[in-house]
Design an enzyme around this catalytic site. Structure first.
Site, short mmCIF file in Angstrom:
data_model
loop_
_atom_site.label_atom_id
_atom_site.label_comp_id
_atom_site.label_asym_id
_atom_site.label_seq_id
_atom_site.Cartn_x
_atom_site.Cartn_y
_atom_site.Cartn_z
N HIS A 1 -2.61 2.60 -6.01
CA HIS A 1 -3.49 1.48 -5.68
C HIS A 1 -3.71 0.59 -6.91
O HIS A 1 -3.84 -0.63 -6.79
CB HIS A 1 -4.83 1.99 -5.16
CG HIS A 1 -5.66 0.93 -4.52
ND1 HIS A 1 -5.39 0.43 -3.26
CD2 HIS A 1 -6.75 0.25 -4.96
CE1 HIS A 1 -6.28 -0.50 -2.95
NE2 HIS A 1 -7.11 -0.63 -3.96
N LYS B 1 -2.47 -2.05 7.93
CA LYS B 1 -3.66 -1.52 8.59
C LYS B 1 -3.79 -2.11 9.99
O LYS B 1 -3.53 -3.28 10.20
CB LYS B 1 -4.90 -1.84 7.77
CG LYS B 1 -5.02 -1.05 6.46
CD LYS B 1 -6.34 -1.35 5.78
CE LYS B 1 -6.53 -0.49 4.54
NZ LYS B 1 -7.83 -0.77 3.87
N HIS C 1 -3.79 -9.21 3.45
CA HIS C 1 -5.23 -9.32 3.61
C HIS C 1 -5.57 -10.36 4.68
O HIS C 1 -4.86 -11.36 4.84
CB HIS C 1 -5.90 -9.74 2.29
CG HIS C 1 -5.89 -8.66 1.26
ND1 HIS C 1 -5.90 -8.92 -0.09
CD2 HIS C 1 -5.85 -7.31 1.38
CE1 HIS C 1 -5.87 -7.78 -0.76
NE2 HIS C 1 -5.84 -6.78 0.10
N TYR D 1 -8.96 -7.93 -5.86
CA TYR D 1 -7.78 -7.34 -6.50
C TYR D 1 -7.39 -8.04 -7.79
O TYR D 1 -6.50 -7.59 -8.49
CB TYR D 1 -6.60 -7.38 -5.52
CG TYR D 1 -6.65 -6.32 -4.46
CD1 TYR D 1 -5.77 -5.24 -4.47
CD2 TYR D 1 -7.58 -6.38 -3.43
CE1 TYR D 1 -5.81 -4.26 -3.50
CE2 TYR D 1 -7.64 -5.41 -2.45
CZ TYR D 1 -6.75 -4.35 -2.49
OH TYR D 1 -6.82 -3.38 -1.52
N ARG E 1 -0.98 -1.80 -7.04
CA ARG E 1 -1.20 -2.89 -6.07
C ARG E 1 -2.08 -3.96 -6.71
O ARG E 1 -1.82 -5.16 -6.58
CB ARG E 1 -1.83 -2.32 -4.81
CG ARG E 1 -2.16 -3.32 -3.71
CD ARG E 1 -2.50 -2.55 -2.44
NE ARG E 1 -3.24 -3.32 -1.45
CZ ARG E 1 -2.69 -4.14 -0.55
NH1 ARG E 1 -1.39 -4.30 -0.56
NH2 ARG E 1 -3.44 -4.77 0.33
N ARG F 1 0.86 -1.19 0.00
CA ARG F 1 0.00 0.00 0.00
C ARG F 1 0.89 1.23 0.00
O ARG F 1 1.99 1.23 0.53
CB ARG F 1 -0.91 0.03 1.22
CG ARG F 1 -1.90 -1.13 1.32
CD ARG F 1 -2.74 -1.01 2.58
NE ARG F 1 -3.70 -2.10 2.72
CZ ARG F 1 -3.49 -3.23 3.38
NH1 ARG F 1 -2.31 -3.42 3.99
NH2 ARG F 1 -4.42 -4.15 3.45
#
Length: 378
Positions: free
Chosen positions: A323, A233, A349, A358, A326, A195
């Protein structure tokens, strides 16, 4: 039986300050990502402004919350233009583009989380969010720039074919040799699917060599691999391997073209003089720096990617975001036989269902499918 807590009729400003103190503690305890906390601070700064800092929090109704959300969405989008003051964006003069559904939904979510805490702490008698009627819908269509790009575009970005042509206009400081840094950024984005916020947070100490298995030597040596520590995250840590070519690029960049770290400064609003706000220590830790010697920020990467894509040959030129790169990393890997569960761990993830989002279809895959069609090929 425990008696119910007495209602604490605090003002909006006091309640938000208390809430943000808890957010800061959550970041310090590694249970909340710093980027998420920054979003909360920005959104709630505007909530205080729109609701009125001296308004008693318990007096706010669901209808008033609706008005606040609509007022937020109707404001000019100053995220990428103008200055930031006190955590909220100050739009540039003449800016007419209003906030999109995504930004407004995030603001509404931040306010909703704040009132959940306010209800538990008895700053409000009842949660007014339950009486609000405005529900900002998620956009139905996704921005193509955030999807995977065709392989020739990705290879052109990796090959560094987007250098600024001789004689082209440049900004002050842009004559510095940032080519190796930009090539390294593209390499990291496309090799690891990192990211953009994770990319900017990389410190030099996050790259280290680790043992991965037994070697082939007779003296019992061990095979090693260079890995990158990524803080994702929710402050979740993961380690991703780097290829030898990428490791060589990192070493060459650090040794040869990485700018000298500098402290971040801003103007004092009262005196107009420039004052230091962030010490040089952060820049010294960071891997990727701007030409000014500061830790690179997501917006810096977004603008660099845009400039590079604008410099592509016309047949390859298109809108691309970090993004989207990614997505490209995930899509290329799955089309070359890498198991989805491996890609999931690489991207950080929690669920394969998220990774599946994705895995885009790119043009060359459609062409190959038609050319191999069992009814019409051969």
């Amino acid at each position: 039986m425990v008696a119910a807590r007495e209602l604490d009729r605090v003002t909006v400003r006091v309640a938000v300050d208390r809430y943000l103190d808890g957010v800061a503690r959550a970041v310090a305890g590694h249970s909340l990502a710093a980027t998420t906390a920054a979003n909360y601070r920005r959104d709630l700064a505007e909530f205080v402004e729109l609701a009125g800092p001296e308004t008693v929090l318990d007096d706010i109704t669901g209808a008033q919350l609706d008005d606040i959300v609509l007022a937020y969405g109707a404001r000019p989008d100053g995220r990428f233009r103008g200055n930031r003051d006190g955590g909220s964006a100050v739009p540039a003069p003449g800016s007419t583009k209003t906030r999109g559904a995504g930004a407004t939904r995030r603001f509404q979510s931040s306010v909703s989380r704040f009132f959940e805490r306010a209800t538990r702490e008895r700053w409000v008698e009842a949660n007014p969010v339950l009486d609000a009627e405005v529900r900002v819908k998620r956009p139905r269509t996704s921005d193509p720039a955030r999807k995977a790009v065709p392989t020739p575009v990705a290879k052109a970005l990796l090959d560094g074919t987007t250098a600024t042509p001789p004689g082209a206009a440049t900004k002050p400081g842009a004559d510095r040799d940032l080519g190796p840094r930009d090539e390294l950024i593209f390499r990291l984005l496309l090799e690891t699917g990192i990211r953009v916020s994770e990319l900017c947070g990389i410190d030099q100490a996050d790259i280290e060599e680790r043992i991965v298995g037994e070697g082939s030597g007779a003296d019992g040596d061990y095979a090693t691999q260079t890995w990158l520590r990524v803080l994702g995250k929710g402050s979740k840590e993961r380690w991703v391997p780097l290829s030898p070519g990428t490791v060589a690029m990192v070493e060459a960049y650090v040794a040869g073209s990485r700018p000298t770290p500098q402290p971040r400064t801003v103007k004092d609003p009262e005196t107009g003089e420039r004052v230091v706000t962030v010490g040089v220590e952060d820049a010294e830790r960071a891997l990727l720096l701007t030409w000014r010697g500061l830790r690179i920020r997501p917006r810096d990467v977004q603008l660099m990617v845009k400039r590079s894509c604008d410099a592509l040959p016309p047949r390859l030129r298109r809108r691309v975001t970090p993004h989207g790169l990614r997505h490209t990393a995930a899509t290329v890997l799955v089309h070359h036989g890498v198991p989805v569960n491996v890609i999931k761990d690489l991207l950080g993830h929690a669920s394969i269902a998220t990774t599946d989002v994705y895995l885009d279809t790119v043009a060359e895959e459609l062409v190959a499918a038609v050319n191999r069609h069992p009814l019409t090929s051969g």
